[in-house]
Scaffold this active site. Structure first.
Site, PDB file in Angstrom:
ATOM      1  N   LYS A 314       9.408  -2.599   3.841  1.00 61.32           N
ATOM      2  CA  LYS A 314       9.627  -2.410   2.413  1.00 61.32           C
ATOM      3  C   LYS A 314      11.097  -2.657   2.080  1.00 61.32           C
ATOM      4  CE  LYS A 314       6.164   1.230   1.653  1.00 61.32           C
ATOM      5  NZ  LYS A 314       5.338   0.562   0.652  1.00 61.32           N
ATOM      6  N   ARG A 394      -5.085   2.312   4.338  1.00 61.19           N
ATOM      7  CA  ARG A 394      -6.518   2.004   4.456  1.00 61.19           C
ATOM      8  C   ARG A 394      -6.938   1.924   5.923  1.00 61.19           C
ATOM      9  NH1 ARG A 394      -5.542  -3.255   0.886  1.00 61.19           N
ATOM     10  NH2 ARG A 394      -3.863  -1.875   0.221  1.00 61.19           N
TER      11      ARG A 394
END
Ligand code: BES
Ligand code: MN
Ligand code: ZN
Length: 538
Positions: A314, A394
């Site tokens: 990120k 996920r």
């Protein structure tokens, strides 16, 4: 915060701060319209003390609008605080929750450590023009237990501040809250409401305190220890596993995230078994139980204690916020705490998949193919092509969901700070909800009326499934730029399959960016209350 109840005459209560509620009862529309602030208490002395300010036109009883009166004449209280609910016709139980939080947050910075909150009386019959909607504050079945509960919840939530590590932290916590009700009020209902409000408010704050901890102070291992400690305190069954168990269960998706960190993962299992209601154990419901349709609820939380993005790292801006990437897991722990104390008559298991998402020499790489946990030992696990290592939530949830199903969960709910796309779609106050089953969703929607939390349903579907098909394996972990929240939800759907399931994407609302009158800046504790109510509906 200690909580006490009083049914004594309000004017005689000696307190640092007496908080009473007011609502705007105007009904005229157009140029005639004028705010009509009305106190929601019949106490004549309070009415008299507030009369001047209410008549002045300075105070309109808007939502969370406050006005303070020092040394109010005719009252034992040192101060009288009026807190607005906004328009009476639109006020709900949640308006009372917020108003209670506002009163507490008014007191805290002023060095006031003790206050009394007057529960609103149902004055709707006495207010000739007030239109009270069926779902409003005074709705049948809600008033007065629901109002008492909401008031206590709001006060506890309002008492929380995030400055735990300030060395000169002034602990401004409220030490004592008195809930005051009219002498002729329904005492058992109010007592029950207060008792529940304490459980729910403290459980929400427990979740918030976990979310607030930085990544170095709350590793997956420490989160596991906190879960175990809480479970022992409230009497839940628990297990905390790590690397070996992930390998044993063939949790290839969960491990693929954990493998990049020096911190071992934690697979946290919490079990709630209602007393003397259902035979057997949660872990192994009998075939008879299953054929009778006895529900076993499975709660699955994303517990990424820090999300750097991994190799798909990120940008630095705001990365520090990624300590709150375990808010879904914390919500499940908070909900389980409340469940253990409220004791609904249904079995519940919670799974929190805790790991750090780090870049390192052992981290997974884009292009890697991982094999998720198989639903049964003789079946193959689904293969996942990793496109972006930052879509890690996920992955851990995929195996958490499969594990919950394997343990016998008949209905699933997961909570996760899953996508930034959910904030693009819904903003910072409403969270996303997805479901493969309308009846299960309906129960969740009904729970929202009690919890006062805002969720909005978004779609799943075959069109999204198309976009996450992989060329090399079964499924890939990202599917392009558009509809990111639905793509992530559809990814999870592949693992929930046709087990009735609800997915909560709380990425946009888990952190309160700016302080509000009733809640501090910091972790929100979103979803604890709604999950509890959903569980109780079984
Ligand atoms: N934890 C993040 C989502 C997130 C973002 C939570 C901002 C809270 C605030 C999640 O793991 C993530 O990185 N999601 C990616 C997915 C993308 C790579 C498909 C995202 O939403 O950008
Ligand atoms: Mn991520
Ligand atoms: Zn994440």
């Amino acid at each position: 915060m200690r909580t006490e109840l009083s049914f004594a005459p309000i004017s005689g209560i000696a307190t640092e701060l007496l908080a009473v509620l007011a609502a705007d009862t105007q009904t005229a529309k157009g140029p005639e319209a004028k705010p009509q602030p009305t106190l929601l208490t019949t106490d004549a002395a309070v009415q008299a003390a507030a009369a001047g300010v209410l008549e002045s036109g300075e105070y309109k009883a808007g939502a969370n609008e406050t006005v303070l009166i020092h040394a109010p004449a005719g009252l034992e209280a040192k101060r009288l605080l009026i807190v607005g609910l906004g328009m009476l016709a639109k006020a709900t139980v949640h308006s009372v929750r917020e108003a209670a939080g506002t009163a507490v947050r008014f007191a805290k910075p002023r060095g006031i450590r003790e206050l009394t909150l007057v529960l609103p009386e149902n004055l709707s019959e006495n207010l000739p023009h007030a239109v009270v909607p069926a779902g409003g504050v005074f709705a049948a079945g809600v008033f007065p237990a629901g109002v008492a509960r909401a008031a206590v919840e709001g006060a506890l939530v309002g008492d929380f501040d995030a400055d735990t590590y300030r060395s000169e932290r002034k602990d401004q916590s409220i030490q004592s809250l008195t809930i005051a009700a009219a002498a002729d009020a329904d005492r058992p209902a109010i007592e029950a409401g207060v008792r529940e409000g304490v459980i729910v408010g403290e459980s929400q704050n427990f979740a918030r305190s976990l979310v607030n901890e930085p990544g170095n102070k709350l590793t997956p291992t420490i989160l596991g220890q906190r879960a175990a400690l809480m479970a022992q305190e409230v009497g839940l069954g628990w297990d905390v596993y790590s690397t070996e168990m992930l390998h044993h269960l063939k949790m290839g998706a969960f491990w693929s995230v954990a493998q990049g960190s020096a911190e071992p993962p934690a697979l946290i299992v919490l079990r709630y078994e209602p007393e003397g209601v259902i035979e057997g154990t949660v872990l192994h419901p009998s075939d008879e139980d299953l054929s009778l349709g006895v529900p076993v609820l499975g709660l699955v939380g994303k517990g990424i204690t820090f999300d750097t993005g991994g190799i798909s790292i990120k940008p630095a801006d705001n990365m520090e916020k990624m300590k709150y990437d375990m808010a879904g897991g914390a919500a499940m722990m908070g909900a389980m705490r409340a469940i253990a104390l409220v004791k609904p008559r249904v079995r519940v298991i919670a799974i929190v998949c805790a790991a750090e998402n780090m870049p390192s020499g052992t981290a997974q790489k884009p292009g890697d193919v991982q094999t998720a946990m198989p639903i049964a030992p003789d079946k193959p696990g689904k293969t996942i092509e990793i496109i972006n290592t930052d879509a890690e939530g996920r992955l851990v949830l995929a195996d958490g969901i499969t594990y919950a199903r394997q343990l016998g969960a008949t209905h699933l709910i997961d909570a996760a700070t899953l996508t930034s796309a959910i904030s693009v779609a819904l903003g910072r106050t409403t969270a996303g909800v997805f479901s493969n089953d309308d009846a299960t969703y309906a129960k969740f929607e009904a729970a929202l009326a009690v919890s006062g939390e805002k969720f909005w349903r978004l779609p799943l579907g075959e069109e999204y499934a198309e976009l996450i098909k992989s060329d090399i394996g079964d499924i890939k972990n990202t599917g392009g730029r558009w509809g990111g929240a639905s793509l992530a939800a559809e990814f999870l759907h592949t693992f929930a399959e046709d087990t009735p399931w609800i997915h909560l994407d709380i990425a946009g609302v888990a952190w309160v960016e700016e302080s509000r009158p009733y809640i501090a800046k910091g972790p929100s504790g979103i979803a604890v209350r709604s999950i509890l109510e959903w569980v109780r509906s079984y």
